[in-house]
Design a protein around this motif. Structure first.
Motif, short mmCIF file in Angstrom:
data_model
loop_
_atom_site.label_atom_id
_atom_site.label_comp_id
_atom_site.label_asym_id
_atom_site.label_seq_id
_atom_site.Cartn_x
_atom_site.Cartn_y
_atom_site.Cartn_z
N SER A 118 0.84 -1.20 0.00
CA SER A 118 0.00 0.00 0.00
C SER A 118 0.87 1.25 0.00
N PHE A 119 0.24 2.40 -0.20
CA PHE A 119 0.96 3.66 -0.04
C PHE A 119 1.28 3.85 1.43
N ALA A 120 2.41 4.52 1.69
CA ALA A 120 2.88 4.67 3.07
C ALA A 120 3.63 5.99 3.21
N MET A 121 3.99 6.31 4.42
CA MET A 121 4.82 7.49 4.66
C MET A 121 6.26 7.14 4.30
N ALA A 122 6.90 8.02 3.54
CA ALA A 122 8.33 7.85 3.28
C ALA A 122 9.08 8.53 4.42
N HIS A 123 10.39 8.60 4.29
CA HIS A 123 11.24 9.26 5.29
C HIS A 123 10.77 10.71 5.49
N PRO A 124 10.81 11.24 6.73
CA PRO A 124 10.34 12.61 6.99
C PRO A 124 11.01 13.68 6.11
N ASP A 125 12.26 13.42 5.69
CA ASP A 125 12.97 14.42 4.86
C ASP A 125 12.29 14.65 3.52
N THR A 126 11.44 13.71 3.09
CA THR A 126 10.80 13.85 1.78
C THR A 126 9.77 14.98 1.77
N THR A 127 9.34 15.42 2.95
CA THR A 127 8.38 16.52 3.01
C THR A 127 8.99 17.77 3.65
N ASN A 128 10.31 17.75 3.87
CA ASN A 128 11.00 18.91 4.44
C ASN A 128 11.49 19.80 3.30
#
Length: 266
Positions: free
Chosen positions: A238-248
């Motif tokens: 399924s879709f998931a959260m990637a590493h937090p840096d991907t939205t920084n």
């Protein structure tokens, strides 16, 4: 019929995905580092799929100038692309550095797909319902400037994880910049039965088909057409959260500015 480019398609899940797509009658452009191996695979897939509409491009993705040359070849020979699957990847190698002094994982796994995709926007924009599928990984770790520039040498697994996070950060940024292109980053599955995994770990958890199946579906299925800017984790299905840096956004800006400096200088 879609026109599709798959990088790193002479082995592993790239080759399996190419075969699945060829059997469906799509027009394929394959990519490999060795001309002999690429031609062999093209012939194999043409025969197995009864699809003659398959051509290839040769480029060593550890060489930035070779990637730039491949871009020119694509612009000259390919009228439009509906799908690009940035599958080419590297983990363990005899040499950790490229001739440009970069970490080889960073060059092949991040700089090459970045240069290739950003440079053929005009070809992608002529496609229909265009998609960009970027091969990420469950292994993602914060990108360090010294590793990106090649100034600092680290072990293969750390460099691999940083290169895959860099690719995923750029993937999310690219999705925002090009809202008319569906861009998805995907972890195709951990420890699949491929040559790269065998060389790195000596074992596998899942068949390579697991990775090929998700690439096939992400590239073609209507189900994913509105999922641009997301990360699909095939370990979870399924879709998931990637590493937090991907939205920084600050970290993304630093990464992209450094990237432009590095590839401009090579």
């Amino acid at each position: 019929m879609k026109t599709i480019l798959i990088t790193g398609s002479t082995d592993g899940i790239g080759k399996l995905t190419a075969l699945k797509l060829a059997k469906e009658g799509h027009k394929l452009f394959l990519h490999g580092r060795s001309e002999d191996k690429l031609n062999t695979v093209i012939n194999e897939i043409q025969e197995a799929s009864n699809n003659k509409n398959i051509k290839g491009f040769v480029a060593d993705f550890s060489d930035i100038n070779a990637v730039k040359q491949m871009v020119e070849n694509i612009k000259n020979e390919v009228e439009k692309l509906d799908i690009i699957i940035n599958n080419a990847g590297i983990f363990k190698t005899a040499s950790d550095k490229t001739k440009d002094g970069l970490d080889i994982r960073m060059a092949v796994n991040y700089f090459a797909p970045y240069i290739l995709t950003e440079s053929i926007i005009s070809v992608l924009e002529k496609g229909s319902e265009t998609r960009v599928i970027n091969l990420s990984s469950a292994a993602q770790s914060t990108v360090k400037k010294g590793v990106l520039t090649g100034a600092v040498a680290i072990n293969a697994s750390d460099a691999y994880a940083q290169s895959k996070l860099a690719l995923t950060m750029w993937s999310f940024h690219f999705a925002k910049q090009h809202p008319n292109i569906t861009t998805i980053a995907v972890n195709p599955g951990s420890l699949l039965n491929t040559k790269m995994v065998k060389e790195a770990y000596g074992q596998h958890w899942s068949p390579a088909d697991k990775g090929a199946n998700i690439l096939f579906n992400l590239a073609l299925s209507e189900e994913f057409k509105n999922d641009s800017g997301k990360y699909f984790d095939n370990d979870k299905g399924s879709f998931a959260m990637a590493h937090p840096d991907t939205t920084n956004q600050e970290k993304i800006n630093i990464l992209l500015n450094l990237t432009k400096e590095i590839i401009g200088g090579n």
